[in-house]
Design a protein around this motif. Structure first.
Motif, PDB file in Angstrom:
ATOM      1  N   GLY A  93       0.798  -1.223   0.000  1.00  0.00           N
ATOM      2  CA  GLY A  93       0.000   0.000   0.000  1.00  0.00           C
ATOM      3  C   GLY A  93       0.827   1.267   0.000  1.00  0.00           C
ATOM      4  N   PHE A  94       1.775   1.391  -0.950  1.00  0.00           N
ATOM      5  CA  PHE A  94       2.621   2.577  -1.002  1.00  0.00           C
ATOM      6  C   PHE A  94       2.980   2.913  -2.442  1.00  0.00           C
ATOM      7  CE2 PHE A  94       6.707   4.717  -1.215  1.00  0.00           C
ATOM      8  CZ  PHE A  94       6.623   5.681  -0.218  1.00  0.00           C
ATOM      9  N   LEU A  95       2.786   4.170  -2.832  1.00  0.00           N
ATOM     10  CA  LEU A  95       3.185   4.626  -4.159  1.00  0.00           C
ATOM     11  C   LEU A  95       3.595   6.088  -4.071  1.00  0.00           C
ATOM     12  CD1 LEU A  95       3.432   4.016  -7.210  1.00  0.00           C
ATOM     13  CD2 LEU A  95       1.056   4.771  -7.450  1.00  0.00           C
ATOM     14  N   TYR A  96       4.793   6.376  -4.573  1.00  0.00           N
ATOM     15  CA  TYR A  96       5.309   7.742  -4.623  1.00  0.00           C
ATOM     16  C   TYR A  96       5.711   7.995  -6.066  1.00  0.00           C
ATOM     17  CZ  TYR A  96       8.320  11.777  -3.493  1.00  0.00           C
ATOM     18  OH  TYR A  96       8.899  13.018  -3.437  1.00  0.00           O
ATOM     19  N   PHE A  97       5.053   8.973  -6.703  1.00  0.00           N
ATOM     20  CA  PHE A  97       5.326   9.231  -8.121  1.00  0.00           C
ATOM     21  C   PHE A  97       5.237  10.719  -8.445  1.00  0.00           C
ATOM     22  CE2 PHE A  97       0.767   8.506  -7.798  1.00  0.00           C
ATOM     23  CZ  PHE A  97       0.170   9.349  -8.730  1.00  0.00           C
ATOM     24  N   SER A  98       5.838  11.068  -9.584  1.00  0.00           N
ATOM     25  CA  SER A  98       5.769  12.451 -10.055  1.00  0.00           C
ATOM     26  C   SER A  98       4.921  12.507 -11.323  1.00  0.00           C
ATOM     27  CB  SER A  98       7.167  13.004 -10.342  1.00  0.00           C
ATOM     28  OG  SER A  98       7.745  12.342 -11.452  1.00  0.00           O
ATOM     29  N   MET A  99       4.294  13.653 -11.510  1.00  0.00           N
ATOM     30  CA  MET A  99       3.505  13.902 -12.713  1.00  0.00           C
ATOM     31  C   MET A  99       4.032  15.167 -13.364  1.00  0.00           C
ATOM     32  SD  MET A  99      -0.614  13.049 -12.448  1.00  0.00           S
ATOM     33  CE  MET A  99      -1.023  14.713 -12.136  1.00  0.00           C
ATOM     34  N   ASP A 100       4.287  15.101 -14.653  1.00  0.00           N
ATOM     35  CA  ASP A 100       4.759  16.257 -15.420  1.00  0.00           C
ATOM     36  C   ASP A 100       6.043  16.858 -14.849  1.00  0.00           C
ATOM     37  OD1 ASP A 100       2.451  15.816 -16.903  1.00  0.00           O
ATOM     38  OD2 ASP A 100       1.309  17.346 -15.833  1.00  0.00           O
ATOM     39  N   GLN A 101       6.869  16.049 -14.219  1.00  0.00           N
ATOM     40  CA  GLN A 101       8.186  16.418 -13.684  1.00  0.00           C
ATOM     41  C   GLN A 101       8.171  17.529 -12.653  1.00  0.00           C
ATOM     42  OE1 GLN A 101      10.324  17.334 -17.282  1.00  0.00           O
ATOM     43  NE2 GLN A 101      10.823  15.197 -17.643  1.00  0.00           N
ATOM     44  N   LYS A 102       6.979  17.876 -12.121  1.00  0.00           N
ATOM     45  CA  LYS A 102       6.947  18.970 -11.155  1.00  0.00           C
ATOM     46  C   LYS A 102       6.042  18.707  -9.956  1.00  0.00           C
ATOM     47  CE  LYS A 102       3.370  21.298 -13.744  1.00  0.00           C
ATOM     48  NZ  LYS A 102       3.221  21.776 -15.057  1.00  0.00           N
ATOM     49  N   LEU A 103       5.092  17.816 -10.105  1.00  0.00           N
ATOM     50  CA  LEU A 103       4.127  17.547  -9.053  1.00  0.00           C
ATOM     51  C   LEU A 103       4.386  16.152  -8.486  1.00  0.00           C
ATOM     52  CD1 LEU A 103       1.591  18.814  -7.747  1.00  0.00           C
ATOM     53  CD2 LEU A 103       0.233  17.517  -9.383  1.00  0.00           C
ATOM     54  N   TYR A 104       4.513  16.053  -7.173  1.00  0.00           N
ATOM     55  CA  TYR A 104       4.789  14.761  -6.537  1.00  0.00           C
ATOM     56  C   TYR A 104       3.587  14.300  -5.725  1.00  0.00           C
ATOM     57  CZ  TYR A 104       9.538  15.135  -8.105  1.00  0.00           C
ATOM     58  OH  TYR A 104      10.649  15.220  -8.900  1.00  0.00           O
ATOM     59  N   ILE A 105       3.307  13.009  -5.805  1.00  0.00           N
ATOM     60  CA  ILE A 105       2.151  12.428  -5.129  1.00  0.00           C
ATOM     61  C   ILE A 105       2.603  11.217  -4.324  1.00  0.00           C
ATOM     62  CG2 ILE A 105      -0.104  11.329  -5.463  1.00  0.00           C
ATOM     63  CD1 ILE A 105      -0.228  12.962  -8.156  1.00  0.00           C
ATOM     64  N   LEU A 106       2.277  11.238  -3.041  1.00  0.00           N
ATOM     65  CA  LEU A 106       2.559  10.129  -2.141  1.00  0.00           C
ATOM     66  C   LEU A 106       1.217   9.576  -1.683  1.00  0.00           C
ATOM     67  CD1 LEU A 106       4.376   8.380  -0.331  1.00  0.00           C
ATOM     68  CD2 LEU A 106       4.376  10.257   1.333  1.00  0.00           C
ATOM     69  N   LEU A 107       0.969   8.309  -2.002  1.00  0.00           N
ATOM     70  CA  LEU A 107      -0.281   7.639  -1.639  1.00  0.00           C
ATOM     71  C   LEU A 107       0.089   6.393  -0.845  1.00  0.00           C
ATOM     72  CD1 LEU A 107      -3.415   7.393  -2.097  1.00  0.00           C
ATOM     73  CD2 LEU A 107      -2.859   6.069  -4.150  1.00  0.00           C
ATOM     74  N   PHE A 108      -0.467   6.287   0.383  1.00  0.00           N
ATOM     75  CA  PHE A 108      -0.116   5.126   1.192  1.00  0.00           C
ATOM     76  C   PHE A 108      -1.265   4.728   2.103  1.00  0.00           C
ATOM     77  CE2 PHE A 108       1.111   8.834   3.577  1.00  0.00           C
ATOM     78  CZ  PHE A 108       0.903   8.526   4.919  1.00  0.00           C
ATOM     79  N   LYS A 109      -1.255   3.455   2.496  1.00  0.00           N
ATOM     80  CA  LYS A 109      -2.304   2.906   3.351  1.00  0.00           C
ATOM     81  C   LYS A 109      -1.714   2.538   4.709  1.00  0.00           C
ATOM     82  CE  LYS A 109      -5.866  -0.612   3.559  1.00  0.00           C
ATOM     83  NZ  LYS A 109      -6.795  -1.377   2.790  1.00  0.00           N
ATOM     84  N   THR A 110      -2.500   2.790   5.755  1.00  0.00           N
ATOM     85  CA  THR A 110      -2.117   2.375   7.097  1.00  0.00           C
ATOM     86  C   THR A 110      -3.195   1.424   7.632  1.00  0.00           C
ATOM     87  OG1 THR A 110      -3.220   4.283   8.112  1.00  0.00           O
ATOM     88  CG2 THR A 110      -0.861   4.492   7.629  1.00  0.00           C
ATOM     89  N   THR A 111      -2.828   0.640   8.620  1.00  0.00           N
ATOM     90  CA  THR A 111      -3.799  -0.278   9.208  1.00  0.00           C
ATOM     91  C   THR A 111      -4.759   0.494  10.100  1.00  0.00           C
ATOM     92  OG1 THR A 111      -2.309  -0.760  11.020  1.00  0.00           O
ATOM     93  CG2 THR A 111      -2.261  -2.267   9.170  1.00  0.00           C
ATOM     94  N   VAL A 112      -5.983  -0.006  10.176  1.00  0.00           N
ATOM     95  CA  VAL A 112      -7.002   0.617  11.017  1.00  0.00           C
ATOM     96  C   VAL A 112      -7.076  -0.167  12.317  1.00  0.00           C
ATOM     97  CG1 VAL A 112      -9.444   1.207  11.189  1.00  0.00           C
ATOM     98  CG2 VAL A 112      -8.292   1.328   8.972  1.00  0.00           C
ATOM     99  N   GLN A 113      -6.912   0.527  13.415  1.00  0.00           N
ATOM    100  CA  GLN A 113      -6.998  -0.101  14.737  1.00  0.00           C
ATOM    101  C   GLN A 113      -8.443  -0.082  15.219  1.00  0.00           C
ATOM    102  OE1 GLN A 113      -4.413  -1.537  16.333  1.00  0.00           O
ATOM    103  NE2 GLN A 113      -3.018  -0.975  14.679  1.00  0.00           N
ATOM    104  N   LYS A 114      -8.948  -1.225  15.641  1.00  0.00           N
ATOM    105  CA  LYS A 114     -10.305  -1.291  16.191  1.00  0.00           C
ATOM    106  C   LYS A 114     -10.280  -0.799  17.636  1.00  0.00           C
ATOM    107  CE  LYS A 114     -12.218  -4.439  13.095  1.00  0.00           C
ATOM    108  NZ  LYS A 114     -12.989  -3.960  12.065  1.00  0.00           N
ATOM    109  N   ALA A 115     -11.263   0.014  17.977  1.00  0.00           N
ATOM    110  CA  ALA A 115     -11.375   0.519  19.355  1.00  0.00           C
ATOM    111  C   ALA A 115     -11.866  -0.610  20.260  1.00  0.00           C
ATOM    112  CB  ALA A 115     -12.332   1.700  19.405  1.00  0.00           C
ATOM    113  N   ASP A 116     -11.298  -0.699  21.464  1.00  0.00           N
ATOM    114  CA  ASP A 116     -11.720  -1.748  22.419  1.00  0.00           C
ATOM    115  C   ASP A 116     -12.947  -1.323  23.184  1.00  0.00           C
ATOM    116  OD1 ASP A 116      -9.662  -3.354  21.646  1.00  0.00           O
ATOM    117  OD2 ASP A 116      -8.300  -2.634  23.200  1.00  0.00           O
TER     118      ASP A 116
END
Length: 116
Positions: A93-116
Motif C-alpha cells: 500500500g505505497f506509491l510515490y510518483f511524479s507527474m509532469d516532472q513537477k508535481l509529486y504524489i505520495l499515496l499510502f495505506k495504514t492499518t485501522v486499529q479497532k477501538a476496544d
C-alpha cells in the motif's frame, strides 16, 4: 523490452513504464501491485486534467476518497511540489510518483486499529 516491468493486464502484456510515460508519470518508489499503480496514476491524471483551478488539497482528497472506497480504509495522500516524509505503510500500500516532472504524489495505506 528494455528493463521495464512486464505484467499481464487483462490478458495483454503491458509495460508499466510505457503506461506511465504516456501519462507524464515517473514512479519514484512503489510497494503496490501494478493494477493499483495504474488505478492511482489514471485517477490522478484524470482529476488533474479536469480541474479548472488546480489545488493540491483537491487532488489529494480525490485520490484518498477513491482508494478508501475501492480498497478500504485508511488511505492517505500528500500532493505537492516540495515536501519530505517518513511514513509507515501497510504491505502493498505505497506509491510515490511524479507527474509532469513537477508535481509529486505520495499515496499510502495504514492499518485501522479497532477501538476496544
Amino acid at each position: 523490452m528494455s528493463g521495464g516491468r512486464r505484467r499481464s493486464f487483462c490478458g495483454t502484456h503491458v509495460d508499466l513504464g510505457d503506461v506511465f510515460a504516456i501519462n507524464g508519470v515517473k514512479v519514484v518508489s512503489a510497494d503496490m501491485p501494478p493494477f493499483m499503480q495504474i488505478h492511482a496514476v489514471d485517477c490522478a491524471r484524470k482529476t488533474f486534467d479536469s480541474m479548472e483551478k488546480f489545488t493540491s488539497k483537491t487532488l489529494a482528497l480525490t485520490l484518498k476518497k477513491e482508494f478508501d472506497g475501492v480498497y478500504g480504509p485508511a488511505w492517505h495522500c500528500i500532493v505537492g511540489t516540495s515536501f519530505g516524509s517518513f511514513v509507515t505503510h501497510s504491505v502493498g500500500g505505497f506509491l510515490y510518483f511524479s507527474m509532469d516532472q513537477k508535481l509529486y504524489i505520495l499515496l499510502f495505506k495504514t492499518t485501522v486499529q479497532k477501538a476496544d
